[in-house]
Write an enzyme that holds these catalytic residues in place. Sequence first.
Site, short mmCIF file in Angstrom:
data_model
loop_
_atom_site.label_atom_id
_atom_site.label_comp_id
_atom_site.label_asym_id
_atom_site.label_seq_id
_atom_site.Cartn_x
_atom_site.Cartn_y
_atom_site.Cartn_z
N LEU A 75 -31.55 23.44 12.42
CA LEU A 75 -33.03 23.25 11.46
C LEU A 75 -32.67 22.00 10.69
O LEU A 75 -31.75 21.84 10.19
CB LEU A 75 -32.71 24.72 10.47
CG LEU A 75 -33.38 26.12 11.08
CD1 LEU A 75 -33.05 27.03 9.94
CD2 LEU A 75 -34.62 26.02 11.42
N ASP A 76 -33.68 21.44 10.52
CA ASP A 76 -33.73 20.12 9.65
C ASP A 76 -33.43 20.84 8.12
O ASP A 76 -33.69 21.83 7.91
CB ASP A 76 -35.26 19.59 9.47
CG ASP A 76 -35.67 19.02 10.71
OD1 ASP A 76 -34.76 18.56 11.66
OD2 ASP A 76 -36.91 18.97 11.06
#
Length: 335
Positions: A75-76
Amino acid sequence: MPKVSLPHLPISCLFGVVKPSGPTSMSIINDVKQLVARSALFVEAEKLEKAAGQKIPSKGRRARDLIKIGQGGTLDPLADGVLVVGIGKGTKRLSDFLDCTKEYYSTCLLGCETDTYDSEGARIRIAPWQHVTKEKVESALIQFSGEIQQTPPIFSALKMDGIPLYEYARKGIPLPRPIEPRKVTVHSLELSEWKGSNHEFRWPKKSFSKEEKEAMETALHGVDENISLEDHPGTTADAVPTAFVLKMKVSGGTYVRSIIHDLAHALGSAGHVVTLTRSRQGRFVLEPTEDEDRQCVPWEVFENASSNPGPVDDEGWTKWEREVIERLEVVDSKK
Ligand SMILES: *[C@@H]1O[C@H](CO)[C@@H](O)[C@H](O)[C@H]1NC(C)=O
Ligand SMILES: *[C@@H]1O[C@H](CO)[C@@H](O)[C@H](O)[C@H]1NC(C)=O
C-alpha cells in the site's frame, strides 16, 4: 479468553494488519518483524535465545535466518487498510494475494491534477470543477466499470525499454511509444459519499516548476501532440473544491489512482486521490461480510506492544500475541 488450540510451534501463518496512513508498507513490516522475531509463537526457542538482547536487522541473511516475513501487496504511504502479512511458510502464499480481488474506498478531490495522481505529489495542472455534479459523476462511472483498458500513470515504477516511466517525465525524454494500456476488471464501482465542499481536503501546496512541467510535456509529446499541462485560466483555489468517495471492487493490477484521474478527465476536470483505504484483500477484510472472511489486527496493537509488550496471560502470551493468535490463518507445511 477462549483457549485457542495451536499447532506445533513455531507457526507459519498469514494474518492481516490494518495499516495506518503515513508509513510505508516496508516500515510496517519491519516494525512487525521486531516483535515476531522475539516471539515463541514464530521462532524456535534456541534461535530466540541466541538473538536475545540483539537488535533485529531489517534485512540481510541474519534477519532471514531468524524469521521469514513478507507482505502480500504494497500500500502506498498515503493508503491505509488491509495489509496481508506472511510469516515462515506463509511467505510462500503471499503471491496469491497480488492477483486476488481487492476492495477500496477512495476520496477524489476535483480541480487539481498531481504528478503521482495523489495528494503526496505536486500540482501539475488545475482545471474547473464547479460544473461537476453528483449525477454527472454517477453517470460517468459506467464507462469505468467492467473490463476496461487502463493506462498506468507515467509516475509509476513501470519500465519502458529498461527505463522507469518516471525517469522520462523527470528528465524530459520523449516516450518512444505510448504507455501500453492493460486490461483490468472493475467488478463494481459506485459513489459511496458525495462530500461537495464539506470536507477538510485542499490541493497540495507543492507545485511543479515551469521546467518540471516542460520536462513532463516533452516526455508525453512523444505520444500525444496535444498534451497540455497549462493551468486553466481563471481557476483558483479560493472556493473549496468538490470531493467525493468512491467504493470499488477491482481485479489485481488495477491502479485505483488512475481510475480517479481518468474519471476526473472524463468529467472535464482534473482530480487526485486524497484518501485510499483497502477494505478487502482476498478474505482479509476490515468488516467481515462472508463466512470465510478474516478480520485484521489493528495497528495500535503492534504500536502499543513495541513500547511495552505488557504481561503474559494464563497461556503465556502477551496481548499482541493473543490478538494475532485470534486472527491468524495457519499455513500447513504439508499442503
Ligand atoms: C490534436 O488536436 C488536433 C486538433 O484538435 C486533432 O485533429 C488531433 O487528432 C489531436 N491529436 C491527438 C493525438 O489527439
Ligand atoms: C494502546 O494503548 C493505549 C494507551 O495505553 C490504550 O488506551 C489503548 O486501548 C491500547 N490499544 C490497544 C489496541 O491495545
